[in-house]
Design an enzyme around this catalytic site. Structure first.
Site, PDB file in Angstrom:
ATOM      1  N   GLY A 139     -43.550  60.264 -53.069  1.00 22.63           N
ATOM      2  CA  GLY A 139     -42.920  59.548 -51.964  1.00 22.63           C
ATOM      3  C   GLY A 139     -43.327  58.091 -51.934  1.00 22.63           C
ATOM      4  O   GLY A 139     -42.536  57.214 -51.573  1.00 22.63           O
ATOM      5  N   ILE A 147     -24.789  56.565 -12.902  1.00 24.00           N
ATOM      6  CA  ILE A 147     -23.405  56.242 -12.562  1.00 24.00           C
ATOM      7  C   ILE A 147     -23.022  57.021 -11.305  1.00 24.00           C
ATOM      8  O   ILE A 147     -23.458  58.155 -11.109  1.00 24.00           O
ATOM      9  CB  ILE A 147     -22.471  56.594 -13.735  1.00 24.00           C
ATOM     10  CG1 ILE A 147     -22.865  55.779 -14.983  1.00 24.00           C
ATOM     11  CG2 ILE A 147     -21.008  56.324 -13.384  1.00 24.00           C
ATOM     12  CD1 ILE A 147     -22.093  56.149 -16.235  1.00 24.00           C
TER      13      ILE A 147
END
Length: 587
Positions: free
Chosen positions: A195, A418
């Site tokens: 890696g 909201i």
């Protein structure tokens, strides 16, 4: 300096905010206490692992020391310092990351933390790396790796190596950045197998320390490529013999291979500092506009001190404050030319300047809004922090105009959600909220979000939140930040209301359910606070109140450094739309 386009639009814009009348010592103390707790957690995470002195004895600099020598003084803006979504014991994902100027250019910088497992890939690191590439992509700035990565932490490989957003995904992202013309520059140190090897090879330019190596697999992996399926004494001795042999030879992929033979390494340096100078050299070759090209005014500091925010932003979210006072402490000369002032009064939208560069600003208003919203009964009172029809329409228009004029946007969020109910549904709020998401997604302009206090419900998404992966460069929070789908009391009521009614009807004791409700309320509170927001990545950094301006500056200057597209000032519509509304509509 001084030769600017359309000065009657962009210079001497209206000033907002007022001087602080009286300091709120108690509020300041509470906020600074939380900031100090965050500072302590950062200190512990940075000090975890090997001591700096022990790393230095090996002839290495630590990640932070490398960054200090790479990045220009005063320009470092840390990001994801406490990001640790899977609870690694060292308090981090073993990288150091942020925005900083390298050789005069803003870059996203990521350094392997070589104090921790020789910079190994650990759970959560891939996500943090992907956020780095998101930031570089959105701002169109270089991505710089200071790499010292020993590969995957094997005993947790299932959390690191595979998955859609796992260990290999950043290599695809590096390929994407290259295809977009965004350079990825890496300076490599130490042993970088597997890696670490792909992390080394995937960038655009590779600069190496003379003792560095990068390979598909390290010596340990090579020795185990033909396993028996178990370890016995014979195999254990073979492994020990291999270690004795490889200890006397170079690991695969050293400089004599990848500089002398393959030529993958562009340059090799004998010193730690040399690698960093090499990075600076190649960053210096990259394109960058002089910021003066995009300025509309001379850079100016805000007219009021940032320390006032400790008194002006109440930690108690039941208390209101004047959002104009916040804006006045973040933007040049405290100027704001507001778009459709008075329409959609729960939101402030307008043009401001950061070091002379134009930005759009969107912010929630706090306090009571009399005779509002218009779709409710006469005499209704709106609540600041909540979104209504007019505000959503205004924000859609504003984002669309910013996109047309190629202006980056700064969102200052403090929202309770909201509006709800049949009146809100008839007023089309559900559709208008998604319309704003659509407007943001199609804008293709860099955006930066500050969760000043509350980030709640869908409003957290639609107000430029970090969920907009293609537009949100990064987001920050403060000591007052609280992010949750709803407040704990609302959640407890929604979850247990029927149980209460049922138990009461049956004559049962309500206390057990009351206890569960209070436990849920406390859990909501604990899991929505700044520490958890930072650890889970709900924001990319918790920033001191008096340092927010520095992040606004970094975002804005980076956005203008090498933009993908430009709108000439004399062809912009937003400043003219502001003027037209003031002249012909508002009056």
């Amino acid at each position: 300096m001084g030769f600017y386009s359309m000065p009657r639009y962009f210079q001497n814009m209206p000033q907002v905010g007022k001087p602080l009348k009286k300091a709120d010592a108690a509020n300041e103390e509470q906020l600074k206490k939380i900031e100090e707790e965050i500072h302590q957690l950062i200190k512990e995470a940075q000090e975890a692992g090997k001591a700096d002195a022990d790393v230095n004895k090996r002839g290495e600099l630590t990640a932070l020391q490398r960054i200090e020598k790479l990045v220009e003084p005063g320009s470092w803006r840390p990001l994801n310092t406490l990001f640790n979504p899977q609870g690694n014991k060292n308090g981090s994902v073993a990288i150091v990351k942020g925005l900083g100027r390298v050789n005069g250019k803003w870059c996203v910088v990521v350094a392997s933390d070589n104090k921790k497992l020789a910079g190994a890939w650990v759970p959560g690191q891939a996500e943090c790396l992907l956020r780095a590439s998101d930031t570089a992509k959105t701002l169109h700035v270089p991505l710089v790796y200071v790499l010292n990565c020993s590969g995957v932490k094997f005993d947790e490989q299932e959390k690191v190596y595979p998955n859609r957003r796992g260990g290999g995904t950043p290599f695809f992202r590096n390929a994407e950045l290259n295809q977009l013309g965004i350079p990825v520059i890496v300076g490599i140190y130490g042993t970088n197998p597997a890696g670490g090897g792909y992390h080394s090879i995937s960038p655009t330019v590779i600069i190496a320390h003379e003792k560095a190596n990068m390979a598909v697999g390290g010596a340990g992996i090579m020795g185990g490529m033909n396993p028996k399926g178990h370890v016995d004494l014979e195999y254990a001795n073979e492994i020990a013999d291999m270690v004795d042999r490889t200890g006397k030879t170079e690991p695969p992929g050293a400089v004599d291979i990848h500089y002398t033979e393959t030529g993958f390494m562009r340059e090799v340096y004998a010193s730690e500092e040399g690698v960093l100078e090499g990075i600076k050299k190649y960053v210096g070759m990259l394109p960058k506009y002089d910021p003066e090209f995009f300025r509309v005014d001379d850079p100016k500091a805000p007219a009021f001190p940032a320390d006032d925010l400790y008194s002006m932003v109440p930690l108690n979210d039941k208390r209101a404050y004047d959002i104009y006072n916040v804006i006045a402490r973040l933007f040049d000369n405290s100027e704001l030319h507001e778009y459709k002032k008075g329409y959609g009064p729960e939101m402030v939208t307008g043009l401001a300047k950061v070091n002379g560069l134009l930005v759009g600003v969107v912010a929630n208003v706090q306090g009571l809004l009399m005779n509002y919203p218009e779709y409710k009964a006469a005499g209704s009172v709106g609540i600041g922090g909540k979104l209504y029809r007019q505000g959503l329409v205004k924000m859609n228009e504003f984002v669309t105009l910013c996109a047309r004029d190629r202006l980056p946007i700064v969102w200052i969020q403090d929202t309770t959600g909201i509006d709800v109910g049949n009146d809100a549904e008839k007023a089309e709020l559900l559709g208008l909220g998604q319309s704003l998401i659509y407007s943001i997604q199609t804008s293709h302009i860099p955006q930066f979000e500050i969760t000043l206090r509350k980030g709640t419900a869908a409003a957290h998404y639609v107000l430029g939140g970090p969920q907009g992966n293609d537009t949100n460069a990064f987001s920050i929070g403060t000591a007052a930040t609280e992010i949750a789908v709803m407040n704990g009391e609302t959640a407890a009521t929604a979850m247990y209301s029927r149980r209460l009614a049922k138990d009461r009807k049956a004559g049962k004791d309500l206390q057990p359910t009351i206890d569960k409700m209070n436990n849920l309320i406390q859990a909501f509170y604990t899991k929505s606070r700044p520490k958890v927001c930072a650890e889970l990545g709900l924001v990319d950094e918790i920033v001191d109140m008096n340092k927010i301006r520095g992040y606004v500056e970094a975002f804005t200057e980076a956005a203008y450094q090498n933009p993908e597209s430009i709108c000439p000032f004399h062809q912009m519509i937003l400043p003219r739309a502001i003027r037209e509304f003031e002249t012909f509509v508002k009056k």
